[in-house]
Motif scaffolding. Structure first.
Motif, mmCIF file in Angstrom:
data_model
loop_
_atom_site.group_PDB
_atom_site.id
_atom_site.type_symbol
_atom_site.label_atom_id
_atom_site.label_comp_id
_atom_site.label_asym_id
_atom_site.label_seq_id
_atom_site.Cartn_x
_atom_site.Cartn_y
_atom_site.Cartn_z
ATOM 1 N N TYR A 310 32.176 16.671 53.391
ATOM 2 C CA TYR A 310 33.079 17.772 53.709
ATOM 3 C C TYR A 310 33.888 18.148 52.475
ATOM 4 O O TYR A 310 34.676 17.351 51.961
ATOM 5 N N LYS A 378 35.121 18.401 60.612
ATOM 6 C CA LYS A 378 33.949 19.280 60.628
ATOM 7 C C LYS A 378 34.304 20.631 61.246
ATOM 8 O O LYS A 378 33.916 21.685 60.731
ATOM 9 N N GLN A 381 36.416 22.687 58.765
ATOM 10 C CA GLN A 381 35.648 23.247 57.659
ATOM 11 C C GLN A 381 34.774 24.401 58.155
ATOM 12 O O GLN A 381 34.654 25.432 57.472
ATOM 13 N N SER A 382 34.178 24.257 59.334
ATOM 14 C CA SER A 382 33.345 25.330 59.888
ATOM 15 C C SER A 382 34.179 26.580 60.166
ATOM 16 O O SER A 382 33.733 27.706 59.937
#
Length: 386
Positions: A310, A378, A381-382
């Protein structure tokens, strides 16, 4: 309106019960507590060994003046001296008070006035310990600070080598800066600090308020570096939630803290001492500390492995169960989402998430926390990509 000063940025959550690593709020929601009262509940919430010791003491005597002999103080001091290699203990109620005592002792013993500390350090919020703290946000709004503190950059041996002042009473530091970002000192830097103290005929004060009581897998974090401090301060995890602070010093310092030089009404009271004694008798056991080392090494390895993909994560750092995850962004939203997902964490500055689980945390709970961390990071970040 509330009649409590708004000095804390409180969440709209009240934790009403807890056992071990798990806590529940007023709505019955459960969380994994990786704050531990900010490194206080090292044996988890409501440890039976401490509860039983306190309940037994409450049947006999809660408080007595320090004008009387307190055997439980002597017993707790013996445990601290044995674990640290130091010789004498002054008991108080908090880390700030322990650091105040250290500052007073250093100045009185040496007859000097200056104390060197480091940028991004944190030593407390009393006027002296605030002055010792190397963070502008802690100083703001309080006018002129005490003038006898100077701040050096942390982990900077070159700047340290330039210090030649003969009026330095002590150099004071955290071997892992906590509030300042979970910044471990390098071995060469910490050894250079110790050497500088000897060169200046100054005392070495190590602030173990957050890192002590087994937090890093040894009784005190300075022991990872084989340092030889003159004074060590401790608090937080020392009493499993009971207010306990302690300043430890070498035997040659004892005459400088003689009768009438310092004191505390509540420091070393019987309830606090039995809580500290029960806590230390558990944490300072070799097998307990080995278990902390094994679990924390596993957790650090897994965090490093699982988070390396990440890009918003910059670094996983720390020692033992004092862990920081640094990001390339402000972490407040991530901390809020972690809380929503059942994991309580806290910041260490704007860009670092600090993880301070109880030392009794299980491997299953570590895996559960890891899953929540990876999932939440996650998602963040997405969301940024979208």
């Amino acid at each position: 309106m509330s009649h409590v000063f708004p000095t804390y940025n409180r969440l709209d959550i009240e934790l009403v019960s807890g056992k071990g690593t798990e806590v529940q709020d007023q709505n019955g929601t459960s969380y994994l507590d990786f704050i531990s009262g900010i490194a206080v509940c090292n044996l988890g919430h409501s440890p039976s060994v401490v509860k039983e010791a306190v309940e037994k003491q409450m049947e006999t005597l809660w408080h007595v003046s320090n004008l009387f002999t307190i055997t439980k103080q002597e017993e707790a001091a013996t445990l601290l001296a044995s674990a640290s290699g130091l010789d004498a203990v002054f008991f108080c109620n908090s880390g700030a008070e322990a650091n105040e005592a250290a500052i007073k002792l250093a100045k009185k013993h040496t007859g000097k006035t200056k104390i060197l500390t480091f940028k991004q350090s944190f030593h407390g919020r009393t006027f002296a310990t605030m002055s010792a703290t190397g963070q502008e946000k802690i100083h703001s709004g309080f006018g002129p600070l005490l003038p006898t503190f100077e701040y050096l950059p942390y982990n900077d041996e070159e700047k340290l080598s330039e210090v030649k002042d003969g009026d330095v009473a002590a150099i004071m530091l955290e071997v892992i800066q906590g509030e300042g970002g979970v910044n471990p000192g390098t071995l060469s830097f910490l050894r250079a600090v110790e050497a500088k103290c000897r060169e200046l005929d100054a005392l070495l004060i190590i602030d173990e308020v957050q890192t002590g009581a087994g937090r890093t897998g040894l009784p005190f974090a300075y022991q990872h570096y084989s340092l030889n401090p003159d004074i060590v301060t401790a608090a937080k995890g020392l009493g499993s939630g009971f207010p306990v602070g302690a300043m430890l010093g070498k035997k040659e310092l004892i005459p400088s803290f003689s009768q009438g030089t310092h004191g505390s009404t509540f420091g070393g009271n019987p309830l606090a001492m039995v809580a500290a004694k029960a806590t230390m008798e558990t944490i300072f056991e070799e097998e307990f500390l080995k278990d902390v080392q094994h679990k924390s090494e596993y957790f650090m390895e897994q965090l490093t492995l699982k988070l390396q993909e990440y890009r918003i994560v910059q670094e996983v750092k720390g020692i033992g169960f004092m862990i920081g995850i640094s990001f390339d962004k402000d972490v407040s939203d991530i901390i809020a989402e972690l809380r929503h997902n059942g994991l309580l964490t806290l910041p260490a500055g704007a860009h670092v998430i600090r993880l301070l689980p109880p030392l009794t945390v299980t491997k299953g709970e570590l895996d559960q926390a890891l899953h929540i961390l990876v999932h939440t990071i996650k998602q963040h970040q997405s969301a940024e990509v979208c």
